[in-house]
Write a protein that holds these residues in place. Sequence first.
Motif, PDB file in Angstrom:
ATOM      1  N   MET A   1      41.904 -14.458   4.447  1.00  0.00           N
ATOM      2  CA  MET A   1      41.896 -15.355   3.285  1.00  0.00           C
ATOM      3  C   MET A   1      40.770 -15.036   2.305  1.00  0.00           C
ATOM      4  SD  MET A   1      42.853 -18.977   5.094  1.00  0.00           S
ATOM      5  CE  MET A   1      42.455 -19.941   3.645  1.00  0.00           C
ATOM      6  N   THR A   2      39.666 -14.501   2.834  1.00  0.00           N
ATOM      7  CA  THR A   2      38.525 -14.181   1.969  1.00  0.00           C
ATOM      8  C   THR A   2      38.478 -12.694   1.612  1.00  0.00           C
ATOM      9  OG1 THR A   2      37.201 -13.924   3.969  1.00  0.00           O
ATOM     10  CG2 THR A   2      37.087 -16.064   2.857  1.00  0.00           C
ATOM     11  N   ALA A   3      39.478 -11.941   2.074  1.00  0.00           N
ATOM     12  CA  ALA A   3      39.575 -10.488   1.856  1.00  0.00           C
ATOM     13  C   ALA A   3      38.434  -9.713   2.516  1.00  0.00           C
ATOM     14  CB  ALA A   3      39.644 -10.152   0.363  1.00  0.00           C
ATOM     15  N   VAL A   4      37.711 -10.365   3.397  1.00  0.00           N
ATOM     16  CA  VAL A   4      36.630  -9.690   4.122  1.00  0.00           C
ATOM     17  C   VAL A   4      37.224  -8.693   5.118  1.00  0.00           C
ATOM     18  CG1 VAL A   4      34.698 -10.051   5.732  1.00  0.00           C
ATOM     19  CG2 VAL A   4      34.965 -11.539   3.748  1.00  0.00           C
ATOM     20  N   ASP A   5      38.488  -8.914   5.504  1.00  0.00           N
ATOM     21  CA  ASP A   5      39.148  -7.962   6.399  1.00  0.00           C
ATOM     22  C   ASP A   5      39.276  -6.576   5.751  1.00  0.00           C
ATOM     23  OD1 ASP A   5      41.086  -8.937   4.576  1.00  0.00           O
ATOM     24  OD2 ASP A   5      42.712  -8.512   5.952  1.00  0.00           O
ATOM     25  N   GLN A   6      39.160  -6.520   4.417  1.00  0.00           N
ATOM     26  CA  GLN A   6      39.214  -5.237   3.705  1.00  0.00           C
ATOM     27  C   GLN A   6      37.887  -4.484   3.797  1.00  0.00           C
ATOM     28  OE1 GLN A   6      42.301  -4.483   2.268  1.00  0.00           O
ATOM     29  NE2 GLN A   6      42.789  -6.414   3.271  1.00  0.00           N
ATOM     30  N   VAL A   7      36.824  -5.220   4.089  1.00  0.00           N
ATOM     31  CA  VAL A   7      35.468  -4.657   4.098  1.00  0.00           C
ATOM     32  C   VAL A   7      35.055  -4.207   5.499  1.00  0.00           C
ATOM     33  CG1 VAL A   7      33.027  -5.195   3.614  1.00  0.00           C
ATOM     34  CG2 VAL A   7      34.837  -6.221   2.221  1.00  0.00           C
ATOM     35  N   LEU A   8      35.574  -4.910   6.502  1.00  0.00           N
ATOM     36  CA  LEU A   8      35.175  -4.653   7.880  1.00  0.00           C
ATOM     37  C   LEU A   8      36.147  -3.712   8.585  1.00  0.00           C
ATOM     38  CD1 LEU A   8      34.509  -8.363   8.896  1.00  0.00           C
ATOM     39  CD2 LEU A   8      32.768  -6.673   8.320  1.00  0.00           C
ATOM     40  N   LEU A   9      35.644  -3.038   9.610  1.00  0.00           N
ATOM     41  CA  LEU A   9      36.522  -2.267  10.498  1.00  0.00           C
ATOM     42  C   LEU A   9      36.915  -3.204  11.627  1.00  0.00           C
ATOM     43  CD1 LEU A   9      34.565   1.112  10.796  1.00  0.00           C
ATOM     44  CD2 LEU A   9      36.737   0.735   9.639  1.00  0.00           C
ATOM     45  N   LEU A  10      38.195  -3.578  11.674  1.00  0.00           N
ATOM     46  CA  LEU A  10      38.671  -4.531  12.673  1.00  0.00           C
ATOM     47  C   LEU A  10      39.450  -3.820  13.771  1.00  0.00           C
ATOM     48  CD1 LEU A  10      39.901  -7.306  10.220  1.00  0.00           C
ATOM     49  CD2 LEU A  10      37.884  -7.402  11.676  1.00  0.00           C
ATOM     50  N   PHE A  11      39.229  -4.274  14.994  1.00  0.00           N
ATOM     51  CA  PHE A  11      39.894  -3.685  16.159  1.00  0.00           C
ATOM     52  C   PHE A  11      40.432  -4.796  17.059  1.00  0.00           C
ATOM     53  CE2 PHE A  11      36.573  -0.825  14.716  1.00  0.00           C
ATOM     54  CZ  PHE A  11      37.261   0.379  14.586  1.00  0.00           C
ATOM     55  N   ASN A  12      41.458  -4.457  17.864  1.00  0.00           N
ATOM     56  CA  ASN A  12      42.025  -5.435  18.801  1.00  0.00           C
ATOM     57  C   ASN A  12      41.271  -5.509  20.115  1.00  0.00           C
ATOM     58  OD1 ASN A  12      44.113  -6.413  17.214  1.00  0.00           O
ATOM     59  ND2 ASN A  12      45.402  -4.662  17.724  1.00  0.00           N
ATOM     60  N   ASP A  13      40.637  -4.405  20.495  1.00  0.00           N
ATOM     61  CA  ASP A  13      39.835  -4.466  21.716  1.00  0.00           C
ATOM     62  C   ASP A  13      38.629  -3.535  21.631  1.00  0.00           C
ATOM     63  OD1 ASP A  13      40.442  -1.856  22.969  1.00  0.00           O
ATOM     64  OD2 ASP A  13      42.457  -2.673  23.199  1.00  0.00           O
TER      65      ASP A  13
END
Length: 116
Positions: free
Chosen positions: A93-105
């Motif tokens: 919602m804050t578009a921070v997911d575009q800035v961070l490297l996200l992983f499932n595990d």
Amino acid sequence: MNQLRQTTTYVQSIPIVALTGEIDMLSSAPVTSRLAELLDRKPPALVVDLRAVRFFGSEGIRALVETQAQADELGIKFGVVSDTRVVLRPLEMTAVDQVLLLFNDVDDAVTALSAC
């Protein structure tokens, strides 16, 4: 009051900070300072595991954004592990997911961050 617990383990000299509980105004300061302290040691990468977080507010987002900025400055790779809507939804919602490297595990994070 719901306490936020944090534990740090190491995989291939990469600190993995696992958080359990709620990240809010009261609990985010120790997390931010712990992450800053770990970055000061100049590890090859840093991973934050948020899979056991039950509440993730704006302070949690701020902590991650600050840590990402500090990691970028130091040239350290920073990854965030989460597979829950509680954490992923506010980041999207804050578009921070575009800035961070996200992983499932954690394994995926370590593999990816070790490779680059």
